[in-house]
Design a protein around this motif. Structure first.
Motif, PDB file in Angstrom:
ATOM      1  N   VAL A 221       0.948  -1.127  -0.027  1.00 56.87           N
ATOM      2  CA  VAL A 221       0.189  -0.027   0.018  1.00 56.87           C
ATOM      3  C   VAL A 221       0.866   1.231  -0.192  1.00 56.87           C
ATOM      4  CG1 VAL A 221      -1.726   1.236   1.293  1.00 56.87           C
ATOM      5  CG2 VAL A 221      -1.984  -1.230   1.271  1.00 56.87           C
ATOM      6  N   HIS A 222       1.886   1.268   0.930  1.00 58.29           N
ATOM      7  CA  HIS A 222       2.698   2.369   1.170  1.00 58.29           C
ATOM      8  C   HIS A 222       3.381   2.424  -0.202  1.00 58.29           C
ATOM      9  CE1 HIS A 222       6.333   4.633   2.683  1.00 58.29           C
ATOM     10  NE2 HIS A 222       5.168   5.692   3.018  1.00 58.29           N
ATOM     11  N   ALA A 223       3.981   1.508  -1.126  1.00 60.46           N
ATOM     12  CA  ALA A 223       4.772   1.829  -2.166  1.00 60.46           C
ATOM     13  C   ALA A 223       3.919   2.599  -3.168  1.00 60.46           C
ATOM     14  CB  ALA A 223       5.156   0.424  -2.634  1.00 60.46           C
ATOM     15  N   ILE A 224       2.442   2.193  -3.316  1.00 56.11           N
ATOM     16  CA  ILE A 224       1.644   2.900  -4.070  1.00 56.11           C
ATOM     17  C   ILE A 224       1.710   4.515  -3.878  1.00 56.11           C
ATOM     18  CG2 ILE A 224      -0.657   3.172  -5.143  1.00 56.11           C
ATOM     19  CD1 ILE A 224      -1.108   0.111  -4.454  1.00 56.11           C
ATOM     20  N   ALA A 225       1.599   4.691  -2.699  1.00 53.97           N
ATOM     21  CA  ALA A 225       1.484   6.152  -2.247  1.00 53.97           C
ATOM     22  C   ALA A 225       2.787   6.917  -2.766  1.00 53.97           C
ATOM     23  CB  ALA A 225       1.170   6.425  -0.870  1.00 53.97           C
ATOM     24  N   MET A 226       4.114   6.245  -2.345  1.00 57.51           N
ATOM     25  CA  MET A 226       5.414   6.666  -2.729  1.00 57.51           C
ATOM     26  C   MET A 226       5.538   6.928  -3.977  1.00 57.51           C
ATOM     27  SD  MET A 226       6.313   7.522   0.254  1.00 57.51           S
ATOM     28  CE  MET A 226       8.162   7.997  -0.167  1.00 57.51           C
ATOM     29  N   ALA A 227       4.832   6.219  -4.925  1.00 57.70           N
ATOM     30  CA  ALA A 227       5.154   6.378  -6.368  1.00 57.70           C
ATOM     31  C   ALA A 227       4.185   7.294  -7.114  1.00 57.70           C
ATOM     32  CB  ALA A 227       4.823   4.908  -6.986  1.00 57.70           C
ATOM     33  N   HIS A 228       3.189   8.332  -6.368  1.00 58.32           N
ATOM     34  CA  HIS A 228       2.381   9.065  -6.926  1.00 58.32           C
ATOM     35  C   HIS A 228       2.312  10.118  -6.073  1.00 58.32           C
ATOM     36  CE1 HIS A 228       1.181   6.025 -10.003  1.00 58.32           C
ATOM     37  NE2 HIS A 228       1.337   5.122  -9.049  1.00 58.32           N
ATOM     38  N   ASP A 229       2.298  11.463  -6.766  1.00 58.27           N
ATOM     39  CA  ASP A 229       2.507  12.479  -5.975  1.00 58.27           C
ATOM     40  C   ASP A 229       0.956  12.939  -5.438  1.00 58.27           C
ATOM     41  OD1 ASP A 229       5.119  13.027  -6.367  1.00 58.27           O
ATOM     42  OD2 ASP A 229       4.761  14.461  -7.754  1.00 58.27           O
ATOM     43  N   ASP A 230      -0.155  12.357  -6.003  1.00 59.55           N
ATOM     44  CA  ASP A 230      -1.457  12.728  -5.904  1.00 59.55           C
ATOM     45  C   ASP A 230      -2.071  11.562  -4.965  1.00 59.55           C
ATOM     46  OD1 ASP A 230      -1.325  10.812  -7.812  1.00 59.55           O
ATOM     47  OD2 ASP A 230      -2.784  12.066  -9.234  1.00 59.55           O
ATOM     48  N   ILE A 231      -1.457  10.577  -4.400  1.00 57.07           N
ATOM     49  CA  ILE A 231      -1.918   9.336  -3.791  1.00 57.07           C
ATOM     50  C   ILE A 231      -1.140   9.205  -2.264  1.00 57.07           C
ATOM     51  CG2 ILE A 231      -2.289   6.737  -3.590  1.00 57.07           C
ATOM     52  CD1 ILE A 231      -2.219   6.824  -6.651  1.00 57.07           C
ATOM     53  N   PHE A 232      -1.942   9.029  -1.220  1.00 49.41           N
ATOM     54  CA  PHE A 232      -1.654   8.975  -0.079  1.00 49.41           C
ATOM     55  C   PHE A 232      -1.938   7.768   0.560  1.00 49.41           C
ATOM     56  CE2 PHE A 232      -1.336  13.329  -1.172  1.00 49.41           C
ATOM     57  CZ  PHE A 232      -0.110  13.809  -0.281  1.00 49.41           C
ATOM     58  N   ALA A 233      -1.676   7.390   1.743  1.00 50.27           N
ATOM     59  CA  ALA A 233      -1.842   5.902   2.279  1.00 50.27           C
ATOM     60  C   ALA A 233      -2.312   5.782   3.798  1.00 50.27           C
ATOM     61  CB  ALA A 233      -0.549   5.005   2.169  1.00 50.27           C
ATOM     62  N   THR A 234      -2.754   4.876   4.238  1.00 49.38           N
ATOM     63  CA  THR A 234      -3.147   4.665   5.830  1.00 49.38           C
ATOM     64  C   THR A 234      -2.389   3.495   6.178  1.00 49.38           C
ATOM     65  OG1 THR A 234      -5.028   3.157   5.593  1.00 49.38           O
ATOM     66  CG2 THR A 234      -5.375   5.733   5.425  1.00 49.38           C
ATOM     67  N   VAL A 235      -2.436   2.967   7.418  1.00 53.18           N
ATOM     68  CA  VAL A 235      -1.878   1.947   8.113  1.00 53.18           C
ATOM     69  C   VAL A 235      -3.058   1.378   9.144  1.00 53.18           C
ATOM     70  CG1 VAL A 235      -0.513   2.969   9.955  1.00 53.18           C
ATOM     71  CG2 VAL A 235      -0.093   0.831   9.146  1.00 53.18           C
ATOM     72  N   GLY A 236      -3.121  -0.037   8.725  1.00 53.84           N
ATOM     73  CA  GLY A 236      -4.287  -0.655   9.795  1.00 53.84           C
ATOM     74  C   GLY A 236      -4.667  -1.795   9.265  1.00 53.84           C
ATOM     75  N   THR A 237      -5.468  -2.694  10.181  1.00 53.70           N
ATOM     76  CA  THR A 237      -5.936  -3.990   9.844  1.00 53.70           C
ATOM     77  C   THR A 237      -7.661  -3.884   9.985  1.00 53.70           C
ATOM     78  OG1 THR A 237      -3.957  -4.910  10.458  1.00 53.70           O
ATOM     79  CG2 THR A 237      -5.856  -6.153  10.558  1.00 53.70           C
ATOM     80  N   HIS A 238      -8.177  -4.427   8.848  1.00 54.45           N
ATOM     81  CA  HIS A 238      -9.619  -4.488   8.728  1.00 54.45           C
ATOM     82  C   HIS A 238     -10.028  -5.544   9.844  1.00 54.45           C
ATOM     83  CE1 HIS A 238     -13.498  -5.244   6.894  1.00 54.45           C
ATOM     84  NE2 HIS A 238     -13.391  -4.279   5.918  1.00 54.45           N
ATOM     85  N   PRO A 239     -11.168  -5.217  10.218  1.00 57.12           N
ATOM     86  CA  PRO A 239     -11.739  -6.398  11.096  1.00 57.12           C
ATOM     87  C   PRO A 239     -11.909  -7.832  10.539  1.00 57.12           C
ATOM     88  CG  PRO A 239     -13.420  -4.720  10.496  1.00 57.12           C
ATOM     89  CD  PRO A 239     -12.147  -4.262  10.127  1.00 57.12           C
ATOM     90  N   HIS A 240     -11.979  -7.614   9.259  1.00 59.18           N
ATOM     91  CA  HIS A 240     -11.956  -9.062   8.807  1.00 59.18           C
ATOM     92  C   HIS A 240     -10.486  -9.939   8.940  1.00 59.18           C
ATOM     93  CE1 HIS A 240     -15.661  -8.628   7.070  1.00 59.18           C
ATOM     94  NE2 HIS A 240     -15.254  -8.170   5.731  1.00 59.18           N
ATOM     95  N   GLU A 241      -9.471  -9.060   9.248  1.00 60.90           N
ATOM     96  CA  GLU A 241      -8.055  -9.474   8.892  1.00 60.90           C
ATOM     97  C   GLU A 241      -7.634  -9.307  10.440  1.00 60.90           C
ATOM     98  OE1 GLU A 241      -7.144 -10.849   6.631  1.00 60.90           O
ATOM     99  OE2 GLU A 241      -8.648  -9.948   5.047  1.00 60.90           O
ATOM    100  N   ALA A 242      -8.329  -9.014  11.533  1.00 58.40           N
ATOM    101  CA  ALA A 242      -7.749  -8.967  12.826  1.00 58.40           C
ATOM    102  C   ALA A 242      -7.269 -10.290  13.427  1.00 58.40           C
ATOM    103  CB  ALA A 242      -9.102  -8.466  13.760  1.00 58.40           C
ATOM    104  N   LYS A 243      -7.608 -11.219  12.895  1.00 57.05           N
ATOM    105  CA  LYS A 243      -7.279 -12.506  13.645  1.00 57.05           C
ATOM    106  C   LYS A 243      -5.788 -12.837  12.909  1.00 57.05           C
ATOM    107  CE  LYS A 243      -9.261 -15.267   9.261  1.00 57.05           C
ATOM    108  NZ  LYS A 243      -9.838 -13.695   8.865  1.00 57.05           N
ATOM    109  N   GLU A 244      -5.308 -11.966  11.711  1.00 60.61           N
ATOM    110  CA  GLU A 244      -3.961 -12.173  11.456  1.00 60.61           C
ATOM    111  C   GLU A 244      -2.886 -11.786  12.680  1.00 60.61           C
ATOM    112  OE1 GLU A 244      -2.184 -10.636   7.584  1.00 60.61           O
ATOM    113  OE2 GLU A 244      -1.725  -9.159   8.962  1.00 60.61           O
ATOM    114  N   ASN A 245      -3.116 -10.832  13.240  1.00 61.72           N
ATOM    115  CA  ASN A 245      -2.204 -10.401  14.585  1.00 61.72           C
ATOM    116  C   ASN A 245      -3.249 -10.049  15.589  1.00 61.72           C
ATOM    117  OD1 ASN A 245      -0.145  -9.540  15.860  1.00 61.72           O
ATOM    118  ND2 ASN A 245       0.340  -8.016  14.547  1.00 61.72           N
ATOM    119  N   PRO A 246      -3.680 -10.991  16.361  1.00 57.08           N
ATOM    120  CA  PRO A 246      -4.689 -10.600  17.550  1.00 57.08           C
ATOM    121  C   PRO A 246      -3.780  -9.517  18.497  1.00 57.08           C
ATOM    122  CG  PRO A 246      -4.706 -12.822  17.083  1.00 57.08           C
ATOM    123  CD  PRO A 246      -3.745 -12.312  16.427  1.00 57.08           C
ATOM    124  N   SER A 247      -2.396  -9.741  18.664  1.00 55.64           N
ATOM    125  CA  SER A 247      -1.674  -8.979  19.481  1.00 55.64           C
ATOM    126  C   SER A 247      -1.265  -7.596  18.866  1.00 55.64           C
ATOM    127  CB  SER A 247      -0.607  -9.600  19.996  1.00 55.64           C
ATOM    128  OG  SER A 247       0.377  -9.983  19.060  1.00 55.64           O
TER     129      SER A 247
END
Length: 264
Positions: free
Chosen positions: A46-72
């Protein structure tokens, strides 16, 4: 200025033509996009896309569907990643009790870590909520009581009571292609009552294509249809809707430099 506050450009649906999708968005007048992180393990892509384009920015996080990926998952981890250039929000995170793809207690635990990260970084919290109104309202109020943070109720389709509770915390709301769906009268009624200065636009592409593109893969280029729907719901002109949603976007995502663009 047209701004798509919620795109998923790293999604596999865009794997073969991501560059063309971005080009079509620009041709349609979309001047800024925020591409959303669905899980921390996807953040680098996700971050790479933002860094490649002046008009795109990014977030960081985990969707509730994916919360099980890293419960801690910790607020420390989120804050460290949020310090990267062009990261402007925490999420998408929240609760989804419709699909329950992660255990509900894990969803809540991971969501609270995001709220703490939003509080510590000053970045807005991008909230997903589905069929979890009571628990969502309780967590938001409890976390806000520990220290304020800005929040965005993304693609809001939940009930009027939760909308009021979130608005009382100063929440922003984003309107998606669902506003154009024939059966979405309840959603339109809530949009009509949202705080006028805190409404922004999104496509949530590749999902939720607006009428008349419904059934197709959604793209940022379809955002003008959502703008038109919001204008009709609120009784605003297209120019007023564009100006209002632009102002609201930069008030929320204040880490994004606002271009000096003269309005006609």
């Amino acid at each position: 200025m047209l701004i798509d506050s919620h795109v998923n450009l790293h999604a596999p649906q865009f794997a073969d033509d991501q560059a063309e999708v971005i080009a079509r968005a620009r041709a349609a007048g979309i001047e800024l996009m925020v591409t959303i992180c669905d899980k921390v393990s996807s953040f680098e892509a996700v971050h790479a896309i933002a860094m490649a384009h002046d008009d795109i920015f990014a977030t960081v996080g985990t969707h509730p569907h994916e919360a099980k990926e890293n419960p801690s998952l910790s607020a420390d981890t989120l804050c460290d990643l949020a310090a990267r250039p062009k990261v402007v929000g925490i999420g998408e995170c929240g609760l989804d009790f419709h699909y329950d793809l992660s255990p509900r207690d894990v969803q809540a635990q991971v969501f609270r870590a995001h709220a703490e990260a939003a509080r510590r970084t000053g970045l807005p919290l991008v909230v997903h909520t589905r069929e979890a109104d009571d628990v969502m309202g309780q967590i938001l109020e409890e976390e806000y009581a520990r220290g304020p943070f800005r929040l965005l109720m993304h693609c809001y389709t939940s009930g009027a009571d939760l909308a009021r509770r979130a608005a009382a915390l100063g929440a922003w709301f984003s309107v998606s292609g669902i506003a154009t769906f024939k059966a979405a009268g309840d959603v339109r009624a809530i949009i009509a009552d949202m705080p006028a200065e805190r409404i922004i636009l999104e496509t949530d592409c590749p999902y939720l294509a607006p009428v008349p593109m419904r059934g197709r893969r959604n793209e940022p280029a379809f955002l003008p249809h959502i703008l038109a729907a919001l204008a009709q719901i609120r009784g605003w002109s297209l120019a007023e809707t564009e100006a209002r949603t632009e102002d609201a976007f930069f008030a929320l995502f204040d880490r994004i430099p606002r271009p000096a663009v003269a309005r006609s």
